[in-house]
Design a protein around this motif. Structure first.
Motif, PDB file in Angstrom:
ATOM      1  N   VAL A  57       0.845  -1.055  -0.055  1.00  0.00           N
ATOM      2  CA  VAL A  57       0.014   0.008  -0.002  1.00  0.00           C
ATOM      3  C   VAL A  57       0.941   1.167  -0.009  1.00  0.00           C
ATOM      4  O   VAL A  57       1.612   1.518   0.743  1.00  0.00           O
ATOM      5  CB  VAL A  57      -1.017   0.020   1.174  1.00  0.00           C
ATOM      6  CG1 VAL A  57      -1.725   1.166   1.219  1.00  0.00           C
ATOM      7  CG2 VAL A  57      -1.893  -1.385   1.318  1.00  0.00           C
ATOM      8  N   LEU A  58       0.678   2.099  -1.096  1.00  0.00           N
ATOM      9  CA  LEU A  58       1.460   3.363  -0.974  1.00  0.00           C
ATOM     10  C   LEU A  58       0.582   4.368  -0.748  1.00  0.00           C
ATOM     11  O   LEU A  58      -0.655   4.531  -1.263  1.00  0.00           O
ATOM     12  CB  LEU A  58       1.851   3.538  -2.619  1.00  0.00           C
ATOM     13  CG  LEU A  58       2.897   4.639  -2.771  1.00  0.00           C
ATOM     14  CD1 LEU A  58       3.867   4.411  -3.890  1.00  0.00           C
ATOM     15  CD2 LEU A  58       2.057   6.098  -3.332  1.00  0.00           C
ATOM     16  N   THR A  59       0.948   5.257   0.395  1.00  0.00           N
ATOM     17  CA  THR A  59      -0.146   6.508   0.766  1.00  0.00           C
ATOM     18  C   THR A  59       0.625   7.812   0.306  1.00  0.00           C
ATOM     19  O   THR A  59       1.884   8.001   0.797  1.00  0.00           O
ATOM     20  CB  THR A  59      -0.285   6.415   2.150  1.00  0.00           C
ATOM     21  OG1 THR A  59      -0.863   4.984   2.405  1.00  0.00           O
ATOM     22  CG2 THR A  59      -1.339   7.467   2.692  1.00  0.00           C
ATOM     23  N   THR A  78      -5.345  12.895   0.487  1.00  0.00           N
ATOM     24  CA  THR A  78      -4.445  11.747   0.476  1.00  0.00           C
ATOM     25  C   THR A  78      -4.920  10.600  -0.728  1.00  0.00           C
ATOM     26  O   THR A  78      -5.882  10.422  -0.990  1.00  0.00           O
ATOM     27  CB  THR A  78      -4.559  10.974   1.751  1.00  0.00           C
ATOM     28  OG1 THR A  78      -4.264  11.859   2.655  1.00  0.00           O
ATOM     29  CG2 THR A  78      -3.696   9.526   1.939  1.00  0.00           C
ATOM     30  N   TYR A  79      -3.725  10.462  -1.299  1.00  0.00           N
ATOM     31  CA  TYR A  79      -3.868   9.307  -2.430  1.00  0.00           C
ATOM     32  C   TYR A  79      -3.643   7.867  -1.602  1.00  0.00           C
ATOM     33  O   TYR A  79      -2.755   7.774  -0.869  1.00  0.00           O
ATOM     34  CB  TYR A  79      -3.001   9.372  -3.543  1.00  0.00           C
ATOM     35  CG  TYR A  79      -3.524  10.693  -4.493  1.00  0.00           C
ATOM     36  CD1 TYR A  79      -4.225  10.244  -5.637  1.00  0.00           C
ATOM     37  CD2 TYR A  79      -3.135  12.023  -4.127  1.00  0.00           C
ATOM     38  CE1 TYR A  79      -4.420  11.195  -6.572  1.00  0.00           C
ATOM     39  CE2 TYR A  79      -3.522  12.825  -5.107  1.00  0.00           C
ATOM     40  CZ  TYR A  79      -4.151  12.766  -6.136  1.00  0.00           C
ATOM     41  OH  TYR A  79      -4.631  13.338  -7.086  1.00  0.00           O
ATOM     42  N   VAL A  80      -4.318   6.867  -1.981  1.00  0.00           N
ATOM     43  CA  VAL A  80      -3.966   5.452  -1.581  1.00  0.00           C
ATOM     44  C   VAL A  80      -3.880   4.619  -2.791  1.00  0.00           C
ATOM     45  O   VAL A  80      -4.894   4.599  -3.730  1.00  0.00           O
ATOM     46  CB  VAL A  80      -4.829   4.918  -0.542  1.00  0.00           C
ATOM     47  CG1 VAL A  80      -4.692   3.292  -0.333  1.00  0.00           C
ATOM     48  CG2 VAL A  80      -4.827   5.757   0.587  1.00  0.00           C
ATOM     49  N   ILE A  81      -2.739   3.975  -3.162  1.00  0.00           N
ATOM     50  CA  ILE A  81      -2.615   3.157  -4.314  1.00  0.00           C
ATOM     51  C   ILE A  81      -2.185   1.648  -3.707  1.00  0.00           C
ATOM     52  O   ILE A  81      -1.194   1.691  -2.881  1.00  0.00           O
ATOM     53  CB  ILE A  81      -1.716   3.821  -5.375  1.00  0.00           C
ATOM     54  CG1 ILE A  81      -1.760   5.311  -5.695  1.00  0.00           C
ATOM     55  CG2 ILE A  81      -1.529   2.644  -6.254  1.00  0.00           C
ATOM     56  CD1 ILE A  81      -0.821   5.838  -6.356  1.00  0.00           C
ATOM     57  N   LEU A  95      -6.513   2.387  -7.157  1.00  0.00           N
ATOM     58  CA  LEU A  95      -6.090   3.905  -6.645  1.00  0.00           C
ATOM     59  C   LEU A  95      -7.122   4.618  -6.182  1.00  0.00           C
ATOM     60  O   LEU A  95      -8.502   4.509  -6.960  1.00  0.00           O
ATOM     61  CB  LEU A  95      -5.511   4.592  -8.008  1.00  0.00           C
ATOM     62  CG  LEU A  95      -5.150   5.944  -7.624  1.00  0.00           C
ATOM     63  CD1 LEU A  95      -3.930   6.327  -8.606  1.00  0.00           C
ATOM     64  CD2 LEU A  95      -6.368   7.208  -7.961  1.00  0.00           C
ATOM     65  N   SER A  96      -7.088   5.153  -5.046  1.00  0.00           N
ATOM     66  CA  SER A  96      -8.079   5.898  -4.319  1.00  0.00           C
ATOM     67  C   SER A  96      -7.716   7.536  -4.533  1.00  0.00           C
ATOM     68  O   SER A  96      -6.564   7.902  -3.755  1.00  0.00           O
ATOM     69  CB  SER A  96      -8.590   5.665  -3.182  1.00  0.00           C
ATOM     70  OG  SER A  96      -9.457   6.515  -2.426  1.00  0.00           O
ATOM     71  N   THR A 143      -5.211   5.767 -18.628  1.00  0.00           N
ATOM     72  CA  THR A 143      -3.956   4.991 -17.704  1.00  0.00           C
ATOM     73  C   THR A 143      -3.802   5.790 -16.268  1.00  0.00           C
ATOM     74  O   THR A 143      -4.345   6.872 -16.196  1.00  0.00           O
ATOM     75  CB  THR A 143      -2.690   5.203 -18.572  1.00  0.00           C
ATOM     76  OG1 THR A 143      -2.365   6.633 -18.534  1.00  0.00           O
ATOM     77  CG2 THR A 143      -2.848   4.607 -19.864  1.00  0.00           C
ATOM     78  N   MET A 144      -3.250   5.075 -15.537  1.00  0.00           N
ATOM     79  CA  MET A 144      -2.874   5.311 -14.186  1.00  0.00           C
ATOM     80  C   MET A 144      -1.873   6.650 -14.202  1.00  0.00           C
ATOM     81  O   MET A 144      -2.185   7.581 -13.538  1.00  0.00           O
ATOM     82  CB  MET A 144      -2.270   4.237 -13.372  1.00  0.00           C
ATOM     83  CG  MET A 144      -2.350   4.485 -11.863  1.00  0.00           C
ATOM     84  SD  MET A 144      -1.958   3.284 -10.822  1.00  0.00           S
ATOM     85  CE  MET A 144      -0.343   2.504 -11.380  1.00  0.00           C
TER      86      MET A 144
END
Length: 126
Positions: A41-43, A51-54, A65-66, A97-98
């Motif tokens: 989990v990348l925050t 905040t992005y959460v991937i 991806l959030s 694309t992401m």
């Protein structure tokens, strides 16, 4: 896409993304901004921007991806079967694309052009 291939692609994408985001945040030098990666989990915390959460989703062979700006998305690794060339992590609902989503949103947050080079990450490690 085999499970081992997914695991390698997803992990290399996450590690390179972490490195590139760390470099970006070092340039910005804002104490409210932080990036960390643990247990798949990348925050990415961007203070007042949210905040992005991937995170990796091995059972689905996806990266989720959030985004605080555009909400949740589920990315599949797509390959251009006609040429055999690596394509990218794609959100199937809109074909985007992401990398293009992150580049656009982070460019808006930072007020300058950002290119994380996610497509190149995939090509490096395939």
């Amino acid at each position: 896409l085999s499970q081992s291939k997914y695991d390698a692609l997803a992990e290399s994408t996450m590690e390179e993304l972490l490195d590139r985001l760390e470099n970006l945040l070092d340039e910005v030098d804002d104490p409210d901004y932080e990036v960390e990666y643990s247990s798949g989990v990348l925050t990415l915390k961007l203070g007042p921007h949210g905040t992005y959460v991937i995170n990796k989703q091995p059972p689905n062979k996806q990266i989720w991806l959030s985004s605080p700006l555009s909400g949740p998305k589920r990315y599949d690794y797509a390959k251009d079967e006609s040429s055999g060339q690596t394509d990218d992590w794609i959100y199937r609902r809109d074909g985007r694309t992401m990398g293009s989503l992150l580049n656009e949103e982070l460019s808006n947050v930072f007020g300058r052009g950002i290119d994380l080079g996610i497509r190149e990450i995939s090509k490096l490690r395939v």
